[in-house]
Design a protein around this motif. Sequence first.
Motif, PDB file in Angstrom:
ATOM      1  N   THR A 293      38.816  32.838  47.442  1.00  0.00           N
ATOM      2  CA  THR A 293      40.272  32.743  47.589  1.00  0.00           C
ATOM      3  C   THR A 293      40.910  32.511  46.222  1.00  0.00           C
ATOM      4  N   ASP A 294      42.235  32.544  46.198  1.00  0.00           N
ATOM      5  CA  ASP A 294      42.936  32.347  44.928  1.00  0.00           C
ATOM      6  C   ASP A 294      43.188  30.870  44.641  1.00  0.00           C
TER       7      ASP A 294
ATOM      8  N   ARG B 156      40.283  34.654  37.940  1.00  0.00           N
ATOM      9  CA  ARG B 156      39.053  35.440  37.755  1.00  0.00           C
ATOM     10  C   ARG B 156      38.313  34.996  36.492  1.00  0.00           C
TER      11      ARG B 156
ATOM     12  N   CYS C 175      33.421  41.681  44.211  1.00  0.00           N
ATOM     13  CA  CYS C 175      34.036  40.376  44.435  1.00  0.00           C
ATOM     14  C   CYS C 175      35.475  40.588  44.944  1.00  0.00           C
TER      15      CYS C 175
ATOM     16  N   PRO D  50      38.664  28.063  41.319  1.00  0.00           N
ATOM     17  CA  PRO D  50      37.250  28.366  41.575  1.00  0.00           C
ATOM     18  C   PRO D  50      36.444  27.083  41.773  1.00  0.00           C
TER      19      PRO D  50
ATOM     20  N   PHE E 267      36.468  43.151  40.595  1.00  0.00           N
ATOM     21  CA  PHE E 267      37.254  42.205  41.388  1.00  0.00           C
ATOM     22  C   PHE E 267      38.387  42.964  42.074  1.00  0.00           C
TER      23      PHE E 267
ATOM     24  N   TYR F 263      41.774  42.317  44.516  1.00  0.00           N
ATOM     25  CA  TYR F 263      42.688  41.307  45.054  1.00  0.00           C
ATOM     26  C   TYR F 263      43.306  41.842  46.343  1.00  0.00           C
TER      27      TYR F 263
ATOM     28  N   MET G 108      38.979  38.764  46.080  1.00  0.00           N
ATOM     29  CA  MET G 108      39.773  37.542  46.052  1.00  0.00           C
ATOM     30  C   MET G 108      40.872  37.652  47.094  1.00  0.00           C
TER      31      MET G 108
END
Length: 698
Positions: A176-177, A233, A200, A180, A252, A254, A202
């Motif tokens: 999630t955002d 990230r 990955c 980390p 990544f 989103y 997010m």
Amino acid sequence: MEEKNLQFALSECKELAEKGYKAASEQEIKLRDALSVAQNELQKTIEECRKNTKNRAQSTNFLEEQLEEVRDSLKKISIGLHSDLENLRNNLGKFSVTLFGRTMAGKSTLMEILTEGDGDSIGKGAQRTTRDIRRYNWNGLEIMDVPGIGAFEGEKDERIAFEAAKNADLIIFLMTDDAPQFVEAECFSKIMDLGKPIICVMNVKASIEGKGIKLALRDVNKQFNLERLDDIRKQFLLFAEQYGQSWTHIPFIYVHLKSAFLALKTDEQEARRCYYDISRIGILKNQIEKQIEQKGKFYRIKNFVDAISNPTALLMENLLEQGQLNWTQRKTILDKKHYLNRWRNNFLDDGEARIKSLIIKIKNDLARESDLFIEEHFNDKNADNEWLKILKSRNIGKQCQEVISDLDAISKEKIEEISREVENELKFKSAFWKDKSLRMSRVVDSKKYWKWAFLTAEGVLTIAGLVTAFLGLSIAAPIGIATVVVGGLGILGGYLFKSREEKEKKARQDLKTKLTNYINQFCDDIEDKMQVSLKEIIKNIDGFMDGLTVDIVVLERLAEIQKNLAAKLRDCILEQNKFILLEAFQFIDVEGLDYPVQTVLRIPGNISLLLMTQETIIPQKLIKEIQELMEEKIETIYDSDCMDVLISRIIGVEKEKVAIDYSQQVVLAYISQEHLCTKIKTRLRLAQQYSKLIIVRE
């Protein structure tokens, strides 16, 4: 990408999966044979250990148990490798994608989106929504939703998740955002160690419940601030360094999964389109399809190869380190045995000297006492009783007991001292290797291993029994002998017809002779009995050393078995590494033989290091293509016949910073402390993979 392109790519994947299975199966058979040989050698050592029933120590019993555990562990590893490979074989026709991530990251929501479900599986805020593996299909792909990581009391869930990840061709890692978290990074590093390709994802958290379409669009787009998401990230990527890895090549994506799910549940077409667009779910779907179309065939081969290479590499490293620890412990025990043997010889000389000194003292005391006794008792019918009183008054038995007991106590104390020293040194050696080696996993537990109670308990009882038996003789024997002497006095009656003076002189002389002979014989008997007791003490020390010898031999054989097995595993690893590189060359339509690679060192999912012949250069463009295909760093170095030069090149330090010690059973390579950091941890593993050396801190 059109769906038919994905289906065509998946049909080609099965053919390549069969090729991957064949290659992995051949290596698995070689590994199984190597493990079987090691198991048989361990069994022989166990059987020889069991034959040694004399002077068998508790430590030897424990070592035997350890040998059995190692043997059984190798058997389980062999079974496990075969089982993992067969599980993959049973799914040759499937391309498996596993959803992995922290609890409540959105795995179940993504599943509902892909399968266009009703939302029943989506968590409602409680942890551990998914408790088992759930499989479903999407566009011909098998999608596995596994339990989340990081939940309270979720250790079992994590084991299930990682077992499932081992069979995956592609991992989708959801986060999630939020800031980390360490638990995410730790699990991510473990997935990287599996060598799996990863996307990955997010999942941006923006609340849109109860809001109109315009307000929802505004709030979601506000959260999709790329600068903010890129910063998160970058924060996550920083974790890679502490694991000796690089995650910069990981794509990544989103997304806002809640919007994608609402798009499925909204009847109004324009609202559905808006929710779908702001969710960015289409970008994720395209990324999955793109990677499978471009690399799916290679993923399938690589999945089978890494199913064997990964556990084999870890086993080889552990075997080398365990072998070195066992050899170090063996040397510790051997040094103590040599020391104890020297002490034992000195102790024996000292014990014999003490016994001799006591016997001389007893003999002199009795000789002086006999002169007065003769004058007072040469014509005494009760001379034997009087002599017995004198013997008892001298406490001869007590004096003998004190010497023997003291010698026994000294030997007992020395054995206990050696035991403590061995235990402490083994603990130190274990701590030393934990600190200096790349990873520590040892077979012999020093705390449990060194329990010398069998020596200080049973040994003392044996000596005490001998001393007690001896004391009985030391008191009873003079009575019998004195009686013989006095009985011998009866022959004096034949001289009563002679003159009184002559008879007295003769009686004194005869009594003196008999007493002298008796004292000499008595002291000789005492000395013999004390020597027997001393020999029993020495026998106990020798038994202790025999027990050490058994343990030394066991540790030596165990270290040798581990070393030989590690060498065989290493050959399998290098063969697999070369195979996957040549497959990569072929996949991008390059003839690998045009670039003579001597050896390939590889940590799956992290780096492949190519050892090249001198003057050979692989174009950077080609290296980049291979790197993108294998999704791990590709580097090259020149090979060398000089081991310390080659190790320094692999690690990336100057030659002078590496020193190799060939004096031990497992060769050691030392590297300066100041050059050790997490960045070269992987390099150290590569150097060890090539050289079969243990790389330690100087």
